[in-house]
Design a protein around this motif. Structure first.
Motif, PDB file in Angstrom:
ATOM      1  N   ALA A  48       0.937  -1.309  -0.106  1.00 55.99           N
ATOM      2  CA  ALA A  48       0.171  -0.075  -0.069  1.00 55.99           C
ATOM      3  C   ALA A  48       0.841   1.336   0.000  1.00 55.99           C
ATOM      4  O   ALA A  48       0.508   2.252  -0.721  1.00 55.99           O
ATOM      5  N   ALA A  49       1.880   1.150   0.621  1.00 53.29           N
ATOM      6  CA  ALA A  49       2.900   2.412   0.592  1.00 53.29           C
ATOM      7  C   ALA A  49       3.509   2.772  -0.712  1.00 53.29           C
ATOM      8  O   ALA A  49       3.644   3.889  -1.000  1.00 53.29           O
ATOM      9  N   LEU A  50       3.685   1.557  -1.648  1.00 56.51           N
ATOM     10  CA  LEU A  50       4.238   1.641  -2.778  1.00 56.51           C
ATOM     11  C   LEU A  50       3.119   2.342  -3.783  1.00 56.51           C
ATOM     12  O   LEU A  50       3.306   2.977  -5.018  1.00 56.51           O
ATOM     13  N   CYS A  51       1.824   1.407  -3.613  1.00 58.23           N
ATOM     14  CA  CYS A  51       1.050   1.308  -4.958  1.00 58.23           C
ATOM     15  C   CYS A  51      -0.375   2.077  -4.774  1.00 58.23           C
ATOM     16  O   CYS A  51      -1.364   2.470  -5.221  1.00 58.23           O
ATOM     17  N   GLY A  52      -0.400   2.762  -2.921  1.00 58.89           N
ATOM     18  CA  GLY A  52      -1.438   3.289  -2.804  1.00 58.89           C
ATOM     19  C   GLY A  52      -2.748   2.432  -2.433  1.00 58.89           C
ATOM     20  O   GLY A  52      -2.195   1.171  -2.322  1.00 58.89           O
ATOM     21  N   PRO A  53      -3.747   2.551  -2.063  1.00 65.98           N
ATOM     22  CA  PRO A  53      -4.971   1.837  -1.562  1.00 65.98           C
ATOM     23  C   PRO A  53      -5.213   0.798  -2.716  1.00 65.98           C
ATOM     24  O   PRO A  53      -5.006   1.229  -4.026  1.00 65.98           O
ATOM     25  N   ARG A  54      -5.724  -0.219  -2.596  1.00 69.03           N
ATOM     26  CA  ARG A  54      -6.084  -1.259  -3.469  1.00 69.03           C
ATOM     27  C   ARG A  54      -7.234  -0.753  -4.431  1.00 69.03           C
ATOM     28  O   ARG A  54      -8.184  -0.098  -3.990  1.00 69.03           O
ATOM     29  N   HIS A  55      -7.279  -0.850  -5.705  1.00 73.15           N
ATOM     30  CA  HIS A  55      -8.012  -0.236  -6.859  1.00 73.15           C
ATOM     31  C   HIS A  55      -7.989   1.311  -6.724  1.00 73.15           C
ATOM     32  O   HIS A  55      -9.071   1.831  -7.253  1.00 73.15           O
ATOM     33  N   GLY A  56      -6.994   1.803  -6.000  1.00 67.82           N
ATOM     34  CA  GLY A  56      -7.074   3.316  -6.098  1.00 67.82           C
ATOM     35  C   GLY A  56      -6.579   3.780  -7.324  1.00 67.82           C
ATOM     36  O   GLY A  56      -5.638   3.127  -8.158  1.00 67.82           O
ATOM     37  N   ARG A  57      -6.850   4.921  -7.824  1.00 61.81           N
ATOM     38  CA  ARG A  57      -6.142   5.655  -8.925  1.00 61.81           C
ATOM     39  C   ARG A  57      -5.489   6.780  -8.482  1.00 61.81           C
ATOM     40  O   ARG A  57      -6.272   7.821  -8.091  1.00 61.81           O
ATOM     41  N   GLY A  58      -4.370   7.125  -8.656  1.00 62.83           N
ATOM     42  CA  GLY A  58      -3.811   8.243  -8.465  1.00 62.83           C
ATOM     43  C   GLY A  58      -2.431   8.246  -8.866  1.00 62.83           C
ATOM     44  O   GLY A  58      -1.720   7.474  -9.546  1.00 62.83           O
ATOM     45  N   ASP A  59      -1.847   9.645  -9.373  1.00 69.07           N
ATOM     46  CA  ASP A  59      -0.656   9.959  -9.984  1.00 69.07           C
ATOM     47  C   ASP A  59       0.502   9.673  -9.045  1.00 69.07           C
ATOM     48  O   ASP A  59       1.686   9.425  -9.626  1.00 69.07           O
ATOM     49  N   GLY A  60       0.349   9.719  -7.650  1.00 72.50           N
ATOM     50  CA  GLY A  60       1.236   9.434  -6.787  1.00 72.50           C
ATOM     51  C   GLY A  60       2.043   8.151  -6.501  1.00 72.50           C
ATOM     52  O   GLY A  60       2.536   7.827  -5.752  1.00 72.50           O
ATOM     53  N   ARG A  61       1.380   7.257  -7.427  1.00 80.15           N
ATOM     54  CA  ARG A  61       1.794   5.788  -7.042  1.00 80.15           C
ATOM     55  C   ARG A  61       3.367   5.795  -7.641  1.00 80.15           C
ATOM     56  O   ARG A  61       3.365   6.046  -8.703  1.00 80.15           O
ATOM     57  N   GLN A  62       4.178   4.849  -7.045  1.00 83.47           N
ATOM     58  CA  GLN A  62       5.361   4.637  -7.614  1.00 83.47           C
ATOM     59  C   GLN A  62       5.414   3.160  -8.206  1.00 83.47           C
ATOM     60  O   GLN A  62       6.280   2.890  -8.915  1.00 83.47           O
ATOM     61  N   ALA A  63       4.642   2.445  -8.181  1.00 79.48           N
ATOM     62  CA  ALA A  63       4.388   1.062  -8.461  1.00 79.48           C
ATOM     63  C   ALA A  63       3.144   0.682  -8.757  1.00 79.48           C
ATOM     64  O   ALA A  63       2.006   1.525  -8.269  1.00 79.48           O
ATOM     65  N   GLN A  64       2.771  -0.467  -9.152  1.00 80.17           N
ATOM     66  CA  GLN A  64       1.477  -0.899  -9.240  1.00 80.17           C
ATOM     67  C   GLN A  64       1.226  -2.415  -8.755  1.00 80.17           C
ATOM     68  O   GLN A  64       2.404  -3.232  -9.115  1.00 80.17           O
ATOM     69  N   ARG A  65       0.055  -2.847  -8.432  1.00 81.44           N
ATOM     70  CA  ARG A  65       0.214  -4.190  -7.765  1.00 81.44           C
ATOM     71  C   ARG A  65       0.062  -5.187  -9.108  1.00 81.44           C
ATOM     72  O   ARG A  65      -0.421  -4.977 -10.233  1.00 81.44           O
ATOM     73  N   TRP A  66       0.599  -6.517  -8.930  1.00 81.53           N
ATOM     74  CA  TRP A  66       0.643  -7.269  -9.904  1.00 81.53           C
ATOM     75  C   TRP A  66       0.336  -8.808  -9.317  1.00 81.53           C
ATOM     76  O   TRP A  66       0.951  -9.564  -9.666  1.00 81.53           O
ATOM     77  N   GLY A  67      -1.015  -9.029  -8.679  1.00 77.93           N
ATOM     78  CA  GLY A  67      -1.341 -10.215  -8.123  1.00 77.93           C
ATOM     79  C   GLY A  67      -0.495 -10.553  -6.936  1.00 77.93           C
ATOM     80  O   GLY A  67       0.055 -10.008  -6.039  1.00 77.93           O
ATOM     81  N   ARG A  68      -0.419 -12.053  -6.604  1.00 80.39           N
ATOM     82  CA  ARG A  68       0.149 -12.410  -5.445  1.00 80.39           C
ATOM     83  C   ARG A  68       0.988 -13.797  -5.957  1.00 80.39           C
ATOM     84  O   ARG A  68       0.843 -14.301  -6.955  1.00 80.39           O
ATOM     85  N   THR A  69       1.843 -14.065  -5.023  1.00 81.52           N
ATOM     86  CA  THR A  69       2.969 -15.209  -5.315  1.00 81.52           C
ATOM     87  C   THR A  69       3.179 -16.007  -4.032  1.00 81.52           C
ATOM     88  O   THR A  69       2.985 -15.428  -3.153  1.00 81.52           O
ATOM     89  N   GLN A  70       3.485 -17.178  -4.076  1.00 82.30           N
ATOM     90  CA  GLN A  70       3.530 -17.954  -3.023  1.00 82.30           C
ATOM     91  C   GLN A  70       5.210 -17.934  -2.570  1.00 82.30           C
ATOM     92  O   GLN A  70       5.972 -18.131  -3.631  1.00 82.30           O
ATOM     93  N   GLY A  71       5.662 -17.803  -1.428  1.00 82.17           N
ATOM     94  CA  GLY A  71       7.050 -17.856  -1.168  1.00 82.17           C
ATOM     95  C   GLY A  71       7.448 -18.589   0.370  1.00 82.17           C
ATOM     96  O   GLY A  71       6.468 -18.279   1.281  1.00 82.17           O
ATOM     97  N   PRO A  72       8.469 -19.204   0.304  1.00 84.39           N
ATOM     98  CA  PRO A  72       8.699 -19.777   1.547  1.00 84.39           C
ATOM     99  C   PRO A  72       9.353 -19.041   2.608  1.00 84.39           C
ATOM    100  O   PRO A  72       9.971 -18.028   2.370  1.00 84.39           O
ATOM    101  N   ILE A  73       9.117 -19.370   3.830  1.00 83.45           N
ATOM    102  CA  ILE A  73       9.791 -18.939   5.116  1.00 83.45           C
ATOM    103  C   ILE A  73      10.217 -19.880   6.003  1.00 83.45           C
ATOM    104  O   ILE A  73       9.510 -21.113   5.823  1.00 83.45           O
ATOM    105  N   GLY A  74      11.270 -19.521   6.712  1.00 79.25           N
ATOM    106  CA  GLY A  74      11.612 -20.849   7.524  1.00 79.25           C
ATOM    107  C   GLY A  74      10.930 -20.825   8.984  1.00 79.25           C
ATOM    108  O   GLY A  74      10.772 -19.819   9.361  1.00 79.25           O
TER     109      GLY A  74
END
Length: 96
Positions: A48-74
């Motif tokens: 949210a800090a990088l892309c703004g709120p979900r489904h938000g439209r604004g010029d201040g966004r640095q990036a855009q959401r691109w789905g989800r992925t699975q990643g492992p943690i120990g």
């Protein structure tokens, strides 16, 4: 008439009816669930800090959401799969 009221059978039964090993496993599962939930909230806050709120439209966004992925943690010497949001720059590169 005197009667001995203490048990001579060894270990006292658990007040919850569960063995200490079962209680430890249950506590570890609780910690894992709480930790994964907290981690998910932190990952969403970063997105949210990088892309703004979900489904938000604004010029201040640095990036855009691109789905989800699975990643492992120990966790306890093993790996647990965690869903994390994917974020991409406007140029198309993945943001870490």
């Amino acid at each position: 008439m005197t009667r001995n009221s203490t048990s001579t059978g060894g270990a006292l039964p658990s007040p919850t009816g569960r063995t200490p090993e079962a209680m430890t496993e249950s506590f570890e599962r609780l910690c894992l669930r709480a930790g994964l939930e907290a981690l998910g909230e932190l990952l969403e806050a970063d997105a949210a800090a990088l892309c703004g709120p979900r489904h938000g439209r604004g010029d201040g966004r640095q990036a855009q959401r691109w789905g989800r992925t699975q990643g492992p943690i120990g966790f306890h010497g093993g790996k647990v799969s965690v869903a994390r949001p994917r974020v991409r720059e406007r140029g198309g590169r993945e943001v870490v």
